[in-house]
Design a protein around this motif. Structure first.
Motif, PDB file in Angstrom:
ATOM      1  N   TYR A   1       0.814  -1.208   0.000  1.00 56.53           N
ATOM      2  CA  TYR A   1       0.000   0.000   0.000  1.00 56.53           C
ATOM      3  C   TYR A   1       0.854   1.269   0.000  1.00 56.53           C
ATOM      4  O   TYR A   1       0.341   2.361   0.213  1.00 56.53           O
ATOM      5  CB  TYR A   1      -0.922   0.001   1.225  1.00 56.53           C
ATOM      6  CG  TYR A   1      -1.841  -1.200   1.291  1.00 56.53           C
ATOM      7  CD1 TYR A   1      -3.077  -1.195   0.670  1.00 56.53           C
ATOM      8  CD2 TYR A   1      -1.453  -2.368   1.959  1.00 56.53           C
ATOM      9  CE1 TYR A   1      -3.916  -2.299   0.708  1.00 56.53           C
ATOM     10  CE2 TYR A   1      -2.275  -3.484   1.999  1.00 56.53           C
ATOM     11  CZ  TYR A   1      -3.507  -3.438   1.371  1.00 56.53           C
ATOM     12  OH  TYR A   1      -4.325  -4.528   1.415  1.00 56.53           O
ATOM     13  N   ARG A   2       2.157   1.111  -0.234  1.00 60.69           N
ATOM     14  CA  ARG A   2       3.083   2.245  -0.173  1.00 60.69           C
ATOM     15  C   ARG A   2       2.656   3.404  -1.073  1.00 60.69           C
ATOM     16  O   ARG A   2       2.679   4.575  -0.675  1.00 60.69           O
ATOM     17  CB  ARG A   2       4.480   1.781  -0.567  1.00 60.69           C
ATOM     18  CG  ARG A   2       5.546   2.876  -0.440  1.00 60.69           C
ATOM     19  CD  ARG A   2       6.837   2.449  -1.145  1.00 60.69           C
ATOM     20  NE  ARG A   2       7.308   1.178  -0.642  1.00 60.69           N
ATOM     21  CZ  ARG A   2       8.101   1.050   0.423  1.00 60.69           C
ATOM     22  NH1 ARG A   2       8.498   2.127   1.065  1.00 60.69           N
ATOM     23  NH2 ARG A   2       8.495  -0.147   0.825  1.00 60.69           N
ATOM     24  N   HIS A   3       2.250   3.066  -2.301  1.00 58.42           N
ATOM     25  CA  HIS A   3       1.897   4.120  -3.263  1.00 58.42           C
ATOM     26  C   HIS A   3       0.748   4.977  -2.751  1.00 58.42           C
ATOM     27  O   HIS A   3       0.801   6.207  -2.811  1.00 58.42           O
ATOM     28  CB  HIS A   3       1.525   3.497  -4.619  1.00 58.42           C
ATOM     29  CG  HIS A   3       1.070   4.501  -5.630  1.00 58.42           C
ATOM     30  ND1 HIS A   3       1.924   5.413  -6.216  1.00 58.42           N
ATOM     31  CD2 HIS A   3      -0.173   4.765  -6.141  1.00 58.42           C
ATOM     32  CE1 HIS A   3       1.241   6.177  -7.048  1.00 58.42           C
ATOM     33  NE2 HIS A   3      -0.033   5.809  -7.018  1.00 58.42           N
ATOM     34  N   LYS A   4      -0.312   4.339  -2.239  1.00 62.17           N
ATOM     35  CA  LYS A   4      -1.464   5.087  -1.741  1.00 62.17           C
ATOM     36  C   LYS A   4      -1.096   5.953  -0.539  1.00 62.17           C
ATOM     37  O   LYS A   4      -1.553   7.082  -0.399  1.00 62.17           O
ATOM     38  CB  LYS A   4      -2.588   4.122  -1.353  1.00 62.17           C
ATOM     39  CG  LYS A   4      -3.335   3.539  -2.539  1.00 62.17           C
ATOM     40  CD  LYS A   4      -4.566   2.797  -2.066  1.00 62.17           C
ATOM     41  CE  LYS A   4      -5.398   2.319  -3.259  1.00 62.17           C
ATOM     42  NZ  LYS A   4      -6.632   1.632  -2.807  1.00 62.17           N
TER      43      LYS A   4
ATOM     44  N   GLN B   1       1.930   7.170   0.239  1.00 62.97           N
ATOM     45  CA  GLN B   1       2.775   8.284  -0.181  1.00 62.97           C
ATOM     46  C   GLN B   1       1.977   9.326  -0.947  1.00 62.97           C
ATOM     47  O   GLN B   1       2.238  10.534  -0.841  1.00 62.97           O
ATOM     48  CB  GLN B   1       3.932   7.756  -1.025  1.00 62.97           C
ATOM     49  CG  GLN B   1       4.931   6.910  -0.233  1.00 62.97           C
ATOM     50  CD  GLN B   1       6.050   6.363  -1.082  1.00 62.97           C
ATOM     51  OE1 GLN B   1       5.966   6.354  -2.318  1.00 62.97           O
ATOM     52  NE2 GLN B   1       7.112   5.907  -0.433  1.00 62.97           N
ATOM     53  N   GLU B   2       1.004   8.870  -1.722  1.00 62.99           N
ATOM     54  CA  GLU B   2       0.156   9.797  -2.476  1.00 62.99           C
ATOM     55  C   GLU B   2      -0.656  10.676  -1.534  1.00 62.99           C
ATOM     56  O   GLU B   2      -0.775  11.888  -1.739  1.00 62.99           O
ATOM     57  CB  GLU B   2      -0.787   9.009  -3.393  1.00 62.99           C
ATOM     58  CG  GLU B   2      -1.661   9.887  -4.269  1.00 62.99           C
ATOM     59  CD  GLU B   2      -2.565   9.068  -5.171  1.00 62.99           C
ATOM     60  OE1 GLU B   2      -3.471   9.662  -5.784  1.00 62.99           O
ATOM     61  OE2 GLU B   2      -2.363   7.839  -5.258  1.00 62.99           O
TER      62      GLU B   2
END
Length: 253
Positions: A61-64, A66-67
């Motif tokens: 879930y890193r992308h979400k 960081q977003e």
């Protein structure tokens, strides 16, 4: 609660009447999630964030995360600061039911039938099966039709004996939310399950921690007690977010 679901499974035999079936509805309900939060306050926010990154499923879930951190840092910080508050709450405390009802009311006001997750809102048995026609059939024949139809679908389904569903339902009333451990190669990924009516919604714990009340459902189990009294069975099927879960994961949950 998951045990009786698995026991209702089985491949069907020859389909007696295709006329009894209707196509699966592809409409969809409001995003339903569970109330969650993420870390302490003040300088504790940094340590809370570090603890979050230590989660073995953080990378998924890193992308979400960081977003959210880039687009709305204030919201990100406030959610990180909520973890200490949640830790102080008694075991079993959950406001997800209230959140789900609130989202449903908002969706009704907007005339919405779908959510970002693509789940069906107010998914009725009649949208899948010609209920009036199958009432003339026995429980065994309905079971064959249901299993035969869904055996070709990439989803979870079951025919649950009425007695077992009664037990599930009593437990759901006493404990509407529960934490489930899903086996993974790295260990276990935790999912929060929350009942809303006869629907059981699942979303990952880390998803709850990072998105809070807006965490979307990743799996919804739809239970249909329409034929429970007359035929002694409860039909069940599901919808899932294939970006996060596959059928085997749903079966485990």
């Amino acid at each position: 609660m998951a045990g009786p679901l698995c026991q209702g499974w089985g491949l069907g035999v020859a389909l007696r009447s295709r006329a009894a079936l209707r196509p699966l509805g592809l409409l969809a309900p409001p995003a339903r999630g569970v109330l969650g939060s993420a870390a302490g306050s003040g300088t504790a926010a940094g340590s809370g964030e570090a603890a979050l990154e230590e989660n073995p499923f953080y990378g998924k879930y890193r992308h979400k995360i960081q977003e959210l951190r880039r687009s709305n840092p204030d919201v990100f910080e406030s959610r990180m600061e909520k973890r200490s508050e949640v830790k102080k709450q008694p075991v079993g405390h959950s406001k997800q039911g209230e959140f789900i009802r609130c989202m449903e009311e908002k969706a009704e006001g907007l005339g919405s039938k779908t959510s970002k997750g693509g789940f069906t809102k107010d998914k009725t048995l009649d949208s899948i099966l010609n209920v009036e026609m199958v009432k003339e059939k026995s429980a065994e024949e309905i079971t064959q039709i249901w299993n035969q139809y869904f055996s070709a679908k990439d989803t979870v389904y079951a025919v649950i004996p009425a007695v077992k569903f009664d037990l599930m339902w009593k437990r759901a009333q006493k404990c509407p939310s529960f934490l489930y451990a899903l086996p993974r190669k790295e260990g276990y990924e935790f999912f929060v399950g929350q009942w809303s009516g006869t629907e059981l919604h699942f979303t990952s714990l880390i998803n709850v921690q990072t998105q809070g009340e807006t965490a979307p459902s990743q799996l919804v189990l739809y239970h249909y007690p329409d034929l429970q009294k007359e035929k002694g069975i409860v039909l069940m099927t599901a919808e899932m977010d294939s970006k996060f879960l596959v059928v085997h994961d749903a079966q485990c949950l």
